[in-house]
Write a protein that holds these residues in place. Structure first.
Motif: not given
Length: 111
Positions: A30-31, A52, A77, A80-82
């Protein structure tokens, strides 16, 4: 609420399909390319920063909506992640439980 569902469900399905195609083609890193996109100081980087910021605000809203309880932290969370893959089902579930747009936006304990 119907309008929200009519927007969220097809958008989520399209994003899920696109995500599965990208993961199939490039794997689940992903990153991996994020620093290069941001370092180029071009429109893709601007879009990444904009997105973001939106994700951060959406996650903070979910935490606030749940009064920063354990459920709020899980939602923060998850968002933030999904991103939208988490956000859309979250809004559909809490919206169904709330019943009204006011209840969806503010949460049960704030209406």
């Amino acid at each position: 609420m119907r309008g929200v569902r009519a927007l969220l469900i097809p958008a989520w399905v399209v994003l899920l399909g696109y995500t599965l195609l990208v993961v199939g083609e490039h794997g689940f890193s992903v990153y991996g390319d994020g620093a290069a996109v941001l370092g180029a100081m071009a429109w893709p980087g601007q879009f990444t920063v904009d997105l973001s910021c939106f994700i951060l605000v959406a996650a903070a809203w979910a935490g606030w909506r749940h009064r920063f309880s354990a459920a709020g932290w899980v939602a923060m969370v998850g968002m933030g992640l999904g991103g939208f893959l988490f956000f859309a089902p979250y809004v559909l579930v809490v919206g169904a439980r709330a019943g009204t747009m006011r209840g969806l936006l503010l949460g049960r304990n704030r209406t």
